[in-house]
Design an enzyme around this catalytic site. Structure first.
Site, PDB file in Angstrom:
ATOM      1  N   GLN A  26       0.837  -1.204   0.000  1.00  0.00           N
ATOM      2  CA  GLN A  26       0.000   0.000   0.000  1.00  0.00           C
ATOM      3  C   GLN A  26       0.874   1.258   0.000  1.00  0.00           C
ATOM      4  O   GLN A  26       0.608   2.221   0.723  1.00  0.00           O
ATOM      5  CB  GLN A  26      -0.944  -0.009   1.198  1.00  0.00           C
ATOM      6  CG  GLN A  26      -2.183  -0.860   0.999  1.00  0.00           C
ATOM      7  CD  GLN A  26      -3.078  -0.353  -0.122  1.00  0.00           C
ATOM      8  OE1 GLN A  26      -3.074   0.831  -0.461  1.00  0.00           O
ATOM      9  NE2 GLN A  26      -3.837  -1.245  -0.724  1.00  0.00           N
ATOM     10  N   SER A  27       1.889   1.273  -0.839  1.00  0.00           N
ATOM     11  CA  SER A  27       2.817   2.404  -0.892  1.00  0.00           C
ATOM     12  C   SER A  27       2.206   3.616  -1.584  1.00  0.00           C
ATOM     13  O   SER A  27       1.765   3.535  -2.731  1.00  0.00           O
ATOM     14  CB  SER A  27       4.088   1.983  -1.633  1.00  0.00           C
ATOM     15  OG  SER A  27       4.885   3.095  -1.954  1.00  0.00           O
ATOM     16  N   ASN A  28       2.207   4.746  -0.880  1.00  0.00           N
ATOM     17  CA  ASN A  28       1.821   6.014  -1.506  1.00  0.00           C
ATOM     18  C   ASN A  28       2.868   6.430  -2.524  1.00  0.00           C
ATOM     19  O   ASN A  28       2.557   7.001  -3.567  1.00  0.00           O
ATOM     20  CB  ASN A  28       1.704   7.115  -0.449  1.00  0.00           C
ATOM     21  CG  ASN A  28       0.720   6.780   0.637  1.00  0.00           C
ATOM     22  OD1 ASN A  28      -0.468   6.633   0.369  1.00  0.00           O
ATOM     23  ND2 ASN A  28       1.198   6.640   1.863  1.00  0.00           N
ATOM     24  N   HIS A  29       4.115   6.158  -2.196  1.00  0.00           N
ATOM     25  CA  HIS A  29       5.222   6.563  -3.063  1.00  0.00           C
ATOM     26  C   HIS A  29       5.143   5.884  -4.428  1.00  0.00           C
ATOM     27  O   HIS A  29       5.284   6.551  -5.462  1.00  0.00           O
ATOM     28  CB  HIS A  29       6.552   6.240  -2.393  1.00  0.00           C
ATOM     29  CG  HIS A  29       7.730   6.382  -3.293  1.00  0.00           C
ATOM     30  ND1 HIS A  29       8.168   7.609  -3.766  1.00  0.00           N
ATOM     31  CD2 HIS A  29       8.566   5.455  -3.838  1.00  0.00           C
ATOM     32  CE1 HIS A  29       9.220   7.424  -4.551  1.00  0.00           C
ATOM     33  NE2 HIS A  29       9.471   6.130  -4.611  1.00  0.00           N
ATOM     34  N   THR A  30       4.906   4.569  -4.453  1.00  0.00           N
ATOM     35  CA  THR A  30       4.846   3.907  -5.755  1.00  0.00           C
ATOM     36  C   THR A  30       3.637   4.389  -6.559  1.00  0.00           C
ATOM     37  O   THR A  30       3.705   4.484  -7.790  1.00  0.00           O
ATOM     38  CB  THR A  30       4.836   2.374  -5.607  1.00  0.00           C
ATOM     39  OG1 THR A  30       3.810   1.971  -4.696  1.00  0.00           O
ATOM     40  CG2 THR A  30       6.182   1.876  -5.088  1.00  0.00           C
TER      41      THR A  30
END
Length: 339
Positions: free
Chosen positions: A78-82
């Site tokens: 659940q990465s915001n960055h990716t």
């Protein structure tokens, strides 16, 4: 004056993000400390925005000049960055490969199918889930993904987790500090403290360098959400030193100017405590401000606890940096099924 102007910037955001007073949250916490929020969660039309776009604005020109055709990055499921790297790639017309490591010991039936990872896939990124656990450092799975793009004849441009240990990773949040100073002048106030979540480190590191220019570096209070605070602290120190040199701060930031509080990351990265959940609900029910259980919920928990404990002197103006991340809450549907 900090020399941000030396660096090329590719526009991915709307510009300066708003600062708003949070009167109902202020009142709920006793009214002795005034709470404000800087809404970096509302900074762009790119896939719900967030703090990583400030960093990527300074990284994209380098990626374009390298003649790359594929952005390659890494984060958790659940990465915001990716999500933001996938959005940036779509916006600038590059391909995107993102490694999604299994950073969070969290079981939810839809965890790997909603929120950030859903949007990442929707924007055309090649999202690769791998079993490797949590680590904020340079990862073999990411290096393998970069090599796989090369092997397929592509031209990869690597962006590490959180865009943090990238040479330009701290610049965006130096800009945040400059922006806050301009807004303070317009508002006729000055913030005594800035609260920010810290994991991979470049958001807080950039702020520290930016606020060091007016003597407020130690007023940037990092709330650790990594659960590996010594590794985070070491990485913040490295990014501070690199960024200070890039923007010609003109002095070394002291260790006592790097403030990271370790009391709120429990029980683990990405796993909310009962106190995290209480903080998320309080922000939602007083200000309709949505925070997530990985990052912003923990920094909100930290700020609330610090206010209650009297950490901030009465009359202080506290600026909560809302970095985004709300899409991740969809991966915790069972936890919040009743609100």
């Amino acid at each position: 004056m900090l020399r941000l102007d030396k660096f090329k910037k590719y526009p991915l955001t709307f510009g300066a993000t708003p600062i708003e007073h949070l009167p109902r949250l202020t009142a709920a916490l006793g009214g002795k400390v005034q709470i404000y929020a800087k809404r970096d969660d509302c900074n762009s039309g790119l896939a719900m925005g967030g703090n990583k776009l400030r960093k990527l604005e300074y990284i994209v020109p380098d990626a374009i000049e390298s003649n790359a055709d594929t952005l390659v990055s890494i984060g958790g499921v659940q990465s915001n960055h990716t999500r933001m790297v996938a959005a940036t790639a779509a916006k600038i017309g590059m391909k995107c490969v993102v490694v999604q490591e299994s950073w969070v010991p969290h079981e939810d039936a839809v965890y790997d199918r909603v929120g950030n990872i859903l949007m990442t896939r929707l924007m055309g990124a090649d999202s690769r889930i791998v079993p490797d656990g949590f680590d904020i450092g340079i990862r073999k799975s990411w290096e393998d993904a970069i090599q796989s793009v090369k092997d397929a004849g592509g031209k990869p441009y690597g962006i590490p987790a959180g865009a943090s240990v990238h040479k330009f990773g701290g610049l965006g949040y130096v800009g945040f500090a400059e922006e806050v100073r301009a807004q303070e002048a317009e508002m006729g106030i000055k913030f005594d403290y800035i609260i920010v979540c810290v994991v991979t480190g470049s958001t807080q590191a950039g702020m520290i360098v930016g606020f060091a220019a007016d003597g407020r570096a130690d007023r940037v209070i990092g709330i650790d959400a990594s659960g590996t605070p010594e590794q985070t602290r070491t990485q913040v120190r490295q990014i501070v030193d690199n960024t200070a040199e890039l923007v010609e701060l003109g002095r070394k930031v002291r260790d006592d100017e790097i403030v990271i509080l370790e009391d709120y990351a429990y029980p683990a990265y990405g796993v909310p405590s009962a106190e995290t959940n209480e903080a998320i609900r309080l922000a939602a029910r007083t200000e309709a401000m949505i925070t997530d259980p990985v990052y912003e919920g923990k920094s909100m928990q930290g700020m609330i606890d610090l206010v209650k404990k009297g950490y901030f002197p009465e009359g202080s103006k506290v600026l909560y940096a809302h970095l985004g991340g709300a899409p991740a809450i969809n991966g915790y549907s069972y936890t919040y099924r009743n609100g």
